[in-house]
Write an enzyme that holds these catalytic residues in place. Structure first.
Site, PDB file in Angstrom:
ATOM      1  N   SER A 106      -7.582   7.155  -1.872  1.00  0.00           N
ATOM      2  CA  SER A 106      -6.844   6.987  -0.622  1.00  0.00           C
ATOM      3  C   SER A 106      -6.774   8.243   0.229  1.00  0.00           C
ATOM      4  O   SER A 106      -6.524   8.159   1.423  1.00  0.00           O
ATOM      5  CB  SER A 106      -5.436   6.491  -0.923  1.00  0.00           C
ATOM      6  OG  SER A 106      -4.755   7.444  -1.708  1.00  0.00           O
ATOM      7  N   LYS A 161      -0.473  -3.183   1.296  1.00  0.00           N
ATOM      8  CA  LYS A 161      -1.360  -2.496   2.248  1.00  0.00           C
ATOM      9  C   LYS A 161      -1.974  -3.531   3.187  1.00  0.00           C
ATOM     10  O   LYS A 161      -1.288  -4.007   4.080  1.00  0.00           O
ATOM     11  CB  LYS A 161      -2.354  -1.639   1.478  1.00  0.00           C
ATOM     12  CG  LYS A 161      -1.610  -0.450   0.850  1.00  0.00           C
ATOM     13  CD  LYS A 161      -2.395   0.429  -0.050  1.00  0.00           C
ATOM     14  CE  LYS A 161      -1.491   1.579  -0.501  1.00  0.00           C
ATOM     15  NZ  LYS A 161      -1.737   2.011  -1.871  1.00  0.00           N
ATOM     16  N   HIS A 195      -6.538   0.118  -1.987  1.00  0.00           N
ATOM     17  CA  HIS A 195      -7.008   0.336  -0.614  1.00  0.00           C
ATOM     18  C   HIS A 195      -8.281  -0.455  -0.297  1.00  0.00           C
ATOM     19  O   HIS A 195      -8.841  -0.300   0.795  1.00  0.00           O
ATOM     20  CB  HIS A 195      -7.254   1.827  -0.354  1.00  0.00           C
ATOM     21  CG  HIS A 195      -5.994   2.577  -0.061  1.00  0.00           C
ATOM     22  ND1 HIS A 195      -5.458   2.677   1.204  1.00  0.00           N
ATOM     23  CD2 HIS A 195      -5.155   3.262  -0.873  1.00  0.00           C
ATOM     24  CE1 HIS A 195      -4.353   3.398   1.163  1.00  0.00           C
ATOM     25  NE2 HIS A 195      -4.138   3.769  -0.089  1.00  0.00           N
TER      26      HIS A 195
HETATM   27  C1  LIG Z   1      -0.735   2.525  -2.819  1.00  0.00           C
HETATM   28  C2  LIG Z   1      -1.330   2.511  -4.151  1.00  0.00           C
HETATM   29  C3  LIG Z   1      -0.631   2.006  -5.251  1.00  0.00           C
HETATM   30  C4  LIG Z   1       0.804   1.564  -5.129  1.00  0.00           C
HETATM   31  O1  LIG Z   1       0.920   0.351  -4.485  1.00  0.00           O
HETATM   32  P1  LIG Z   1       2.368  -0.197  -4.123  1.00  0.00           P
HETATM   33  O2  LIG Z   1       2.172  -1.650  -4.042  1.00  0.00           O
HETATM   34  O3  LIG Z   1       2.783   0.436  -2.843  1.00  0.00           O
HETATM   35  O4  LIG Z   1       3.271   0.203  -5.251  1.00  0.00           O
HETATM   36  C5  LIG Z   1      -1.259   1.967  -6.469  1.00  0.00           C
HETATM   37  N1  LIG Z   1      -2.515   2.411  -6.624  1.00  0.00           N
HETATM   38  C6  LIG Z   1      -3.216   2.914  -5.602  1.00  0.00           C
HETATM   39  C7  LIG Z   1      -4.618   3.379  -5.826  1.00  0.00           C
HETATM   40  C8  LIG Z   1      -2.653   2.988  -4.337  1.00  0.00           C
HETATM   41  O5  LIG Z   1      -3.334   3.503  -3.322  1.00  0.00           O
END
Ligand SMILES: *Cc1c(COP(=O)(O)O)cnc(C)c1O
Length: 394
Positions: free
Chosen positions: A182, A241, A210
């Site tokens: 990310s 996301k 992502h």
């Molecule tokens: C954003 C993210 C998470 C966490 O996701 P949430 O649903 O906000 O808890 C987990 N793993 C990765 C790779 C992320 O980018």
């Protein structure tokens, strides 16, 4: 006189001095291309709302209807009395969307990792983990008490090396990697990682937070992107996301999902996604299955913005996704850049250590399908102005 918490005040002070203190902004509007931030209308370049679904009328309506029918909360953990037909519906829909046997949802992507990794490996086992994996993977690995062996970022030869080095020292093994990283927007070479996993008969897990709604056909994720259907054992995703809501998902073989319903601790000991979240996510799957328009627009916008930033002379790293890092180096410069962008009507947060390595501070621009061409042009103008003012570009 010193107190038990003086050290915290000192630590906070030193974060501020180092330009690493996070000032959290307050939004007074829904997520979208534009936001009201601390009372000021600004262009939104920060959120992971890739497809603009966070305030999409179809999702909002689905949430309203579900509220009227089911109320607000799930009432208990799912194994006791908190599984509604809505939850099972969402899981079936997600499994079908992703082309897997089954799926299970969690309260967040973070929890999905905390549930999954310790359910699959334990003390006698080993985890091969990309050195840049997300914090929730790292924490899940630690909770499992398995031995954690890191391999160099996206380096399949190094992965192979550490597997060979550890041969015969464990009961079971798991390879785990982010799909999209990310902070840089690069992608794991999942096809090559699969070859290694398969050659050594090791479970393979990808966290596609992502990539879900972004990569692959119509946003079906990284496994679809590499056409690895049926080959990657565990796909973790988030509904916070591109899906625009909140929640986590694990998709894969039926027996793995069945096992997580028995042994995933955040599933067993924490209540489920709420009613409006769950209903809104079902509406998000509807939208993604109906049309690829939003995913296509996201990529068009990202390509346009990235090319223009490069033309201006910015270093946009090596992203191959809509994530666009603007590499600035030292954290105080990134913070000042972000402050000046805000003065110029653009909301783009500076990211520094420990989220990224020291000396690699940046502004990370998140392009979305909610942006129109003219929004992106306004953003580019602000970047050009601030970039010249701070001597980042000429
Ligand atoms: C954003 C993210 C998470 C966490 O996701 P949430 O649903 O906000 O808890 C987990 N793993 C990765 C790779 C992320 O980018």
């Amino acid at each position: 006189m010193s107190t038990k918490t003086d050290w915290i005040l000192q630590e906070l002070e030193s974060l501020k001095e180092a330009g690493l203190y996070t000032n959290i902004r307050t939004l007074g509007s829904p997520q979208g291309a534009w936001l009201v931030v601390d009372g000021k209308k600004v262009l939104n370049f920060c959120s992971n709302n890739y497809l603009g679904l966070a305030n999409h009328p179809r999702l909002v309506q689905a949430a309203h209807e579900a509220l009227d029918r089911y109320g607000v909360g799930p009432g208990a953990v799912r194994t006791i009395a908190g599984t509604m037909d809505l939850h099972l519906d969402l899981e079936k829909r997600l499994a079908a969307f992703k082309g897997v046997e089954a799926a299970i949802t969690f309260q967040s992507g973070f929890n999905a990792n905390l549930a999954t990794i310790p359910a699959l490996v334990g003390k006698e086992d080993v985890i091969f983990s990309d050195e840049l994996n997300h914090a929730s993977i790292i924490d899940g690995c630690r909770l499992s008490r398995a031995r954690i062996v890191r391999y160099a970022h996206n380096d399949v030869a190094d992965l192979e090396r550490v597997i060979k080095e550890n041969k015969g020292t464990y009961r079971r093994a798991l390879i785990v990697t982010d799909g999209v990283f990310s902070m840089d927007g690069d992608i794991a070479p999942l096809d090559e990682i699969y070859q290694v996993a398969s050659a050594h008969d090791i479970l393979l897990m990808v966290d596609d937070a992502h990539g879900e709604g972004v990569l692959g056909r119509g946003g079906r994720g990284i496994v679809d992107h590499f056409d690895l259907h049926g080959k990657v054992d565990i796909e973790v995703g988030t509904l916070s996301k591109a899906f625009g809501v909140v929640g986590g998902v694990v998709a894969g073989k039926a027996e793995i999902i069945a096992w997580l319903r028995q042994r995933g601790r955040p599933f067993l000991f924490s209540s489920a996604m709420t009613v409006p979240d769950t209903a809104a996510c079902i509406a998000a799957v509807d939208l993604l299955e109906e049309s690829t328009d939003l995913v296509d627009k996201l990529w068009d916008n990202a390509r346009f913005f990235k090319a223009e930033m490069k033309n201006l002379g910015f270093d946009t790293g090596h992203s191959v996704t809509p994530i666009t890092p603007i590499m600035l180096g030292e954290a105080p410069l990134a913070q000042e850049f972000s402050r000046k962008l805000y003065e110029n009507g653009v909301f783009a947060t500076a990211i520094g250590y420990p989220t990224v390595p020291k000396g690699k501070a940046r502004i990370r621009v998140m392009i979305s399908a909610a942006h129109e061409k003219e929004d992106l042009e306004k953003g580019l103008e602000a970047f050009a102005r601030v970039g010249r003012e701070l001597g980042v570009i000429s």
